[in-house]
Write an enzyme that holds these catalytic residues in place. Structure first.
Site, mmCIF file in Angstrom:
data_model
loop_
_atom_site.group_PDB
_atom_site.id
_atom_site.type_symbol
_atom_site.label_atom_id
_atom_site.label_comp_id
_atom_site.label_asym_id
_atom_site.label_seq_id
_atom_site.Cartn_x
_atom_site.Cartn_y
_atom_site.Cartn_z
ATOM 1 N NE ARG A 75 -3.489 2.382 2.757
ATOM 2 C CZ ARG A 75 -3.339 3.377 3.639
ATOM 3 N NH1 ARG A 75 -2.286 3.084 4.606
ATOM 4 N NH2 ARG A 75 -3.919 4.380 3.781
ATOM 5 C CG HIS A 135 -0.851 9.012 3.253
ATOM 6 N ND1 HIS A 135 -0.956 7.925 3.545
ATOM 7 C CD2 HIS A 135 -0.514 9.718 4.328
ATOM 8 C CE1 HIS A 135 -0.826 7.635 4.845
ATOM 9 N NE2 HIS A 135 -0.259 8.675 5.447
ATOM 10 C CD GLU A 180 -4.616 7.910 9.309
ATOM 11 O OE1 GLU A 180 -4.179 8.908 9.856
ATOM 12 O OE2 GLU A 180 -4.311 6.852 9.651
ATOM 13 C CG ASN A 306 -5.193 3.620 8.489
ATOM 14 O OD1 ASN A 306 -5.396 2.598 7.699
ATOM 15 N ND2 ASN A 306 -4.472 4.713 8.093
ATOM 16 C CE1 TYR A 308 -0.260 2.550 13.437
ATOM 17 C CE2 TYR A 308 -2.075 3.800 12.480
ATOM 18 C CZ TYR A 308 -0.836 3.215 12.213
ATOM 19 O OH TYR A 308 -0.253 3.299 10.956
ATOM 20 C CD GLU A 368 -1.738 4.227 7.761
ATOM 21 O OE1 GLU A 368 -1.324 4.698 9.282
ATOM 22 O OE2 GLU A 368 -1.627 4.671 6.855
HETATM 23 O O1 IFM Z 1 2.503 7.447 9.863
HETATM 24 C C1 IFM Z 1 1.188 7.677 9.895
HETATM 25 C C2 IFM Z 1 0.602 7.326 8.624
HETATM 26 O O2 IFM Z 1 0.916 8.492 7.786
HETATM 27 C C3 IFM Z 1 -0.985 7.839 9.101
HETATM 28 N N1 IFM Z 1 -1.612 6.700 9.943
HETATM 29 C C4 IFM Z 1 -0.778 6.882 11.228
HETATM 30 C C5 IFM Z 1 0.747 6.649 10.975
HETATM 31 C C6 IFM Z 1 1.614 6.513 12.182
HETATM 32 O O3 IFM Z 1 1.521 7.909 12.851
#
Ligand code: IFM
Length: 463
Positions: A75, A135, A180, A306, A308, A368
Site C-alpha cells: 500500500r 495521503h 485518514e 487504520n 493503533y 494500517e
Molecule cells: O505515519 C502515520 C501515517 O501517515 C498515517 N497513519 C498513522 C501513521 C502513524 O502515525
C-alpha cells in the site's frame, strides 16, 4: 495456530511524503508538507521529508525487498504534486481555479512514469498494488487557492484522479481516495500541527465535507470510466471509551467517537451527517449543498481501517470545540508505544464490529496497524524488536477474533514497511518492519520483518 481464510491479503504500507524524498526533483511541484517543513522555525528539529528514505531513487531495491519479505500487497500513496505540479489537471469540470506557470493542467510525465514503473515492478513480482490518491500532500498551489476548505478543491481532486486512473487504472487492484481524512482536516486545519498549519475548526469541518465530496465524485468517475479494480476510502478508527461513568464523560466520549467515526461513516454509508455532533458544533457546521450527501453516499467496494490505539475520554471545559480530553488507555500489562499511544488489542475488534453492526458489514481491510518503539540496533544494524512483534501478534490475533465474529475482513497491512518521516514527529519514532539508516539509506529488516514473513507464509498466527 489461528489460520486465516484462504485469500486473506497480507501487506505493508507507506506514504509518498514519508518515504520518497526527491521533494523538488523530476519536475515535482511543491506540496503543503514541503512548505510546512521549510517554514522558518520548523518545530521538528529541522527534520524534513526532503530526502526521507530516498525511495524515489531506490524504488527497484525496495520492491525487491518487499518480495524477499513475502509481501502479497503493498500500500503506497501517489504524490499529487509529483503528477500535477500545480495541482490542476486537464479540466473536465470547470474553468475556475489557479492558473499555472507551466500552463493549467500540465501533467508531469516523469512523475506519472515513476508510479507506472512502481506498479509494473510490483506486478512483475506478484505483489498487489494498493494505491492511495491522497495521503495529505496537497499541491501548495491549491492551498494558495484555499485548500480543502475551498469547494473547488473537490473538483481539482477529481481532475487529478482521472489523470492517475487513465494511466494506472488498467493494472491497480485496490484504490483508496483518501487516507485518514480526519487527520487531513483536523490536524491540518483545526490544530495546525500538520500542514498547512491552520487553526480554525470551521475550516476543518468544511475540509471534511470537501474531502468526502471529492471522494464521492471520484468514485463516480471511477465507475463511469470502467477502470479495473476496486475503490474505497481509508479512515482512522481509533477506539474511545468514557473515562468514567459521569454523564458528562459519556457525552464527551460520544462526541469524540462521532467526530472520528460517524462524521465519516454516516455520510459514506447512510447519506447524512451525525446529528448530535452537528448540533454541538453549531456555527462550525460546513456548508453542504443539495445533492452533496447523495454523491458522498456512493457504494464503495471496501473500507480501509487504520487502527493503533484506545483512548479514554473525559469532559473537559478547556477541551477545545468538543470540550473533551483524551488520555491513553492500555490493556493490562501492555503499556504505551513510543508515541505515547495506549496498547489495547481488544480495541481493534471493537471498531471492526461497530462497522459490521452499524454500517452493513462492508468488505474491510486493516490498512494500517503498527507501533513505534525505540529500536536498538546491534553493531550490524540488526534490531531485535520483540515489543513490535508482541504488538503485531496481539492485533493480528484480535483481527482473527473479529473474523470469527463475522466481520468481513479481507486483509491486513502492517504500518510501516520501513522507518520513515513520521510527520509532526520527524524522524524520531520508527514504525518500520525494516530499519532505515538515515545517514546511508541502508535498509535492514528487523526481527519483526522476519516474524511477519512467517505469518504471511503460514497465513496464520500463533494462538
Ligand atoms: O505515519 C502515520 C501515517 O501517515 C498515517 N497513519 C498513522 C501513521 C502513524 O502515525
Amino acid at each position: 495456530m489461528l489460520q486465516f481464510p484462504n485469500g486473506f491479503l497480507w501487506g505493508a504500507g507507506t506514504s509518498a511524503y514519508q518515504i520518497e524524498g526527491a521533494w523538488n526533483e523530476g519536475g515535482k511541484g511543491e506540496s503543503i508538507w514541503d512548505r510546512f517543513v521549510h517554514r522558518p522555525g520548523n518545530v521538528l528539529n529541522n527534520d524534513t521529508g526532503d530526502f526521507a528514505c530516498d525511495h524515489y531513487h531506490r524504488m527497484p531495491q525496495d520492491v525487491a525487498l518487499m518480495k524477499k519479505l513475502g509481501l502479497q500487497s503493498y500500500r503506497f500513496s501517489i504524490s499529487w504534486p509529483r503528477v500535477l505540479p500545480e495541482g490542476r489537471g486537464p479540466s473536465i469540470i470547470s474553468g475556475r481555479g489557479p492558473s499555472t506557470s507551466s500552463g493549467r493542467g500540465a501533467v508531469n510525465p516523469k512523475g506519472l512514469d515513476f508510479y507506472d514503473r512502481l506498479v509494473d515492478s510490483l506486478l512483475e513480482v506478484d505483489i498487489v498494488p494498493n494505491v492511495t490518491l491522497n495521503h495529505w500532500d496537497l499541491p501548495q498551489a491549491l492551498q494558495d487557492a484555499g485548500g480543502w476548505p475551498n469547494r473547488d478543491n473537490a473538483d481539482w481532486f477529481v481532475e487529478y484522479a482521472r489523470v492517475v486512473f487513465d494511466r494506472l487504472g488498467d493494472r491497480v487492484a485496490l484504490w483508496s481516495t483518501h487516507n485518514e481524512p480526519w487527520v487531513a482536516a483536523f490536524l491540518g486545519y483545526a490544530m495546525g500541527v500538520h500542514a498547512p498549519g491552520i487553526r480554525d475548526y470551521a475550516q476543518a469541518y468544511q475540509a471534511v465535507h470537501h474531502l468526502l465530496l471529492s471522494h464521492g465524485k471520484t468514485v463516480q468517475l471511477f465507475r463511469q470510466g470502467g477502470y479495473r479494480g476496486e475503490i474505497g476510502i481509508v479512515l482512522n478508527l481509533e477506539h474511545f471509551q468514557p473515562a468514567g461513568d459521569r454523564e458528562a464523560d459519556l457525552a464527551a466520549c460520544e462526541r469524540v467517537s462521532q467526530e472520528f467515526a460517524n462524521l465519516f461513516l454516516d455520510p459514506l454509508f447512510k447519506g447524512h451527517y451525525p446529528e448530535m455532533l452537528f448540533d454541538w458544533i453549531g456555527s462550525h457546521q460546513p456548508d453542504v449543498q443539495a445533492g452533496d450527501l447523495g454523491l458522498i453516499n456512493q457504494p464503495i467496494d471496501f473500507l480501509g481501517i487504520n487502527h493503533y490505539r484506545t483512548e479514554l475520554v473525559a469532559y473537559d471545559p478547556d477541551g477545545a470545540l468538543l470540550k473533551a480530553k483524551t488520555t491513553p488507555f492500555s490493556a493490562s500489562g501492555w503499556g504505551q508505544t513510543e508515541m505515547g499511544w495506549g496498547i489495547d488489542p481488544p480495541g481493534l475488534p471493537a471498531e471492526l464490529l461497530n462497522v459490521k453492526e452499524n454500517y452493513g458489514n462492508p468488505k474491510m481491510y486493516i490498512t494500517e496497524n503498527g507501533c513505534a518503539f525505540p529500536d536498538t540496533p546491534d553493531n550490524t544494524g540488526f534490531v531485535v524488536d520483540e515489543k513490535r512483534i508482541d504488538y503485531l501478534r496481539a492485533h493480528i490475533q484480535a483481527a482473527f477474533e473479529a473474523i470469527e465474529s463475522g466481520v468481513n475482513l479481507q486483509g491486513y497491512y502492517a504500518w510501516s514497511l520501513m522507518d520513515n518521516f513520521e510527520l509532526a514527529m520527524g524522524y524520531g519514532p520508527r514504525f518500520g518492519l525494516v530499519r532505515v539508516d538515515y545517514k546511508t539509506g541502508q535498509r535492514i529488516p528487523k526481527q519483526s520483518a522476519r516474524w511477519y514473513s512467517e505469518v504471511i507464509a503460514q497465513n496464520g498466527v500463533d494462538e
